[in-house]
Design a protein around this motif. Structure first.
Motif: not given
Length: 402
Positions: A104, A120, A122, A124, A135
């Motif tokens: 992440h 935030q 994300r 991965h 990103d």
């Protein structure tokens, strides 16, 4: 076990310097006292820093004009002269913190009080060097978009927390072979600095998380402790004599790489016993299907004996690592945090206490073991907080001249 006076690690303790040319160091000393003693008075600042009252008054004027501090209402009705409390302004400065994890990326915006204003996240499958900077820049833009222009000018730093030697360990997350070459070429700090216009500092993820834990600890903050963050692997840190032990390469507290033995006497790094990657492997062998990128969705209550055995084995491994580390730094405190639910971390803490008691060392007094305060956000928060500390508070030679 060692015993020390009950004193917060950030108390200045008379370290202020009067020598001409060291005004910047004195400003940092004053700002540190204000930051960690909210509402402190001019006289108290002088006492805590060892600086002359006139010097403190001049510095306070400069700090207020710079927007870093503010004055509260005069306190009357006390003995002596009325005192004016001084406070650190939360909006005096901002920093961004990013954690590049194996599965992440986490980005946070923090203020000068170290509080998270926006974040935030994300997930991965692996840290992809071909798109990682893009990103991160997108995440940073998203969390900073609501910051008004006057405050945006006070955002100057980006701290990036990441594991040691990502390029050499990509096989741990089954990344394509081509990623090794991409990571060897990637200068992540330079790339992010170019994209954001910010001063970028990289730091080991364990050190960043350890620093965030120190900041989050209640007064009096400990001057010595060993820190474990149980994540995809073990992120670790050491605070010794009030200093974060980073070492010449920034990776001195790589405690997860310490060798431990299993019940069969086989040696392996603690990473492969007391980590969520190790737990995931055990779950797969037992027939549990879990999503590697979504730990928050795991059915922890349903893992039964597999989870119980992992906690027991992890505690045994961490006890040996903690014992070996205490022989070097004489720490009486171990802090354990994790990206798993707090209830699981609590069970691990309890088991670790028991394992430390069982160690067959006659003269060993087991350290105190406590759960951490921040969980999964610790590395990103610490990365941001370290940049603020080094810009405004730290008085090491490197930070004064850097």
């Amino acid at each position: 076990m060692t015993f020390e006076p009950v004193r917060d690690v950030f108390d200045a303790g008379g370290r202020g310097l009067q020598h001409h040319g060291l005004r910047r160091a004195n400003e940092r000393a004053v700002l540190t006292v204000i930051a960690f003693n909210a509402g402190v008075s001019n006289a108290e600042i002088a006492r805590l820093t060892g600086l002359a009252p006139q010097t403190v008054s001049a510095i306070l004027t400069d700090l207020e004009q710079a927007g870093l501090t503010s004055r509260g209402d005069v306190l009357r009705g006390r003995r002596g002269q009325p005192a004016t409390p001084i406070f650190l302004r939360a909006d005096g400065a901002y920093a961004l913190g990013v954690e590049i994890g194996w599965r992440h990326v986490e980005a946070v915006l923090v203020d000068l009080h170290g509080q998270v204003l926006a974040r935030q996240h994300r997930d991965h499958a692996f840290p992809d060097a071909s798109r990682l900077a893009t990103d991160i820049a997108s995440m940073i833009n998203t969390i900073g978009v609501d910051l008004p222009d006057p405050q945006r000018e006070r955002l100057r730093d980006l701290g990036v927390a990441m594991p040691t030697n990502i390029a050499g360990n990509l096989h741990l997350v089954d990344a394509p072979q081509a990623q090794r070459m991409l990571w060897d070429k990637l200068e992540i700090a330079d790339e992010l600095g170019r994209r954001t216009g910010l001063a970028v500092t990289t730091v080991n993820d364990g050190n960043a998380a350890c620093w965030a834990e120190l900041i989050a600890s209640p007064r009096p903050r400990p001057a010595d402790f060993i820190y474990f963050l149980i994540s995809r692997y073990i992120a670790a840190g050491i605070v010794g004599q009030g200093t974060l032990w980073e070492g010449p390469s920034g990776n001195s507290a790589n405690l997860g790489s310490m060798l431990v033995s299993d019940d069969g006497g086989r040696l392996q790094a603690a990473h492969f016993v007391a980590s969520l990657t190790a737990l995931e492997q055990r779950l797969a062998e037992a027939g549990f299907a879990v999503d590697s990128t979504r730990i928050d969705e795991w059915d922890w209550a349903g893992f039964g004996g597999v989870l119980d055995q992992w906690i027991a084995d992890s505690a045994r491994a961490l006890a040996r690592v903690a014992f070996n580390t205490t022989t070097v730094i004489e720490s009486g405190l171990v802090v354990v945090d994790g990206i798993m639910p707090a209830s699981i971390t609590a069970r691990l803490v309890t088991q670790l206490k028991a394992e430390l008691q069982r160690l067959p060392v006659a003269a060993f007094v087991p350290p105190q073991v406590l759960p951490g305060h921040l969980g999964a956000l610790a590395p990103a928060m610490g990365a941001a907080q370290l940049t603020l500390y080094r810009r405004y508070f730290s008085r090491t030679l490197a930070d004064l001249t850097g």
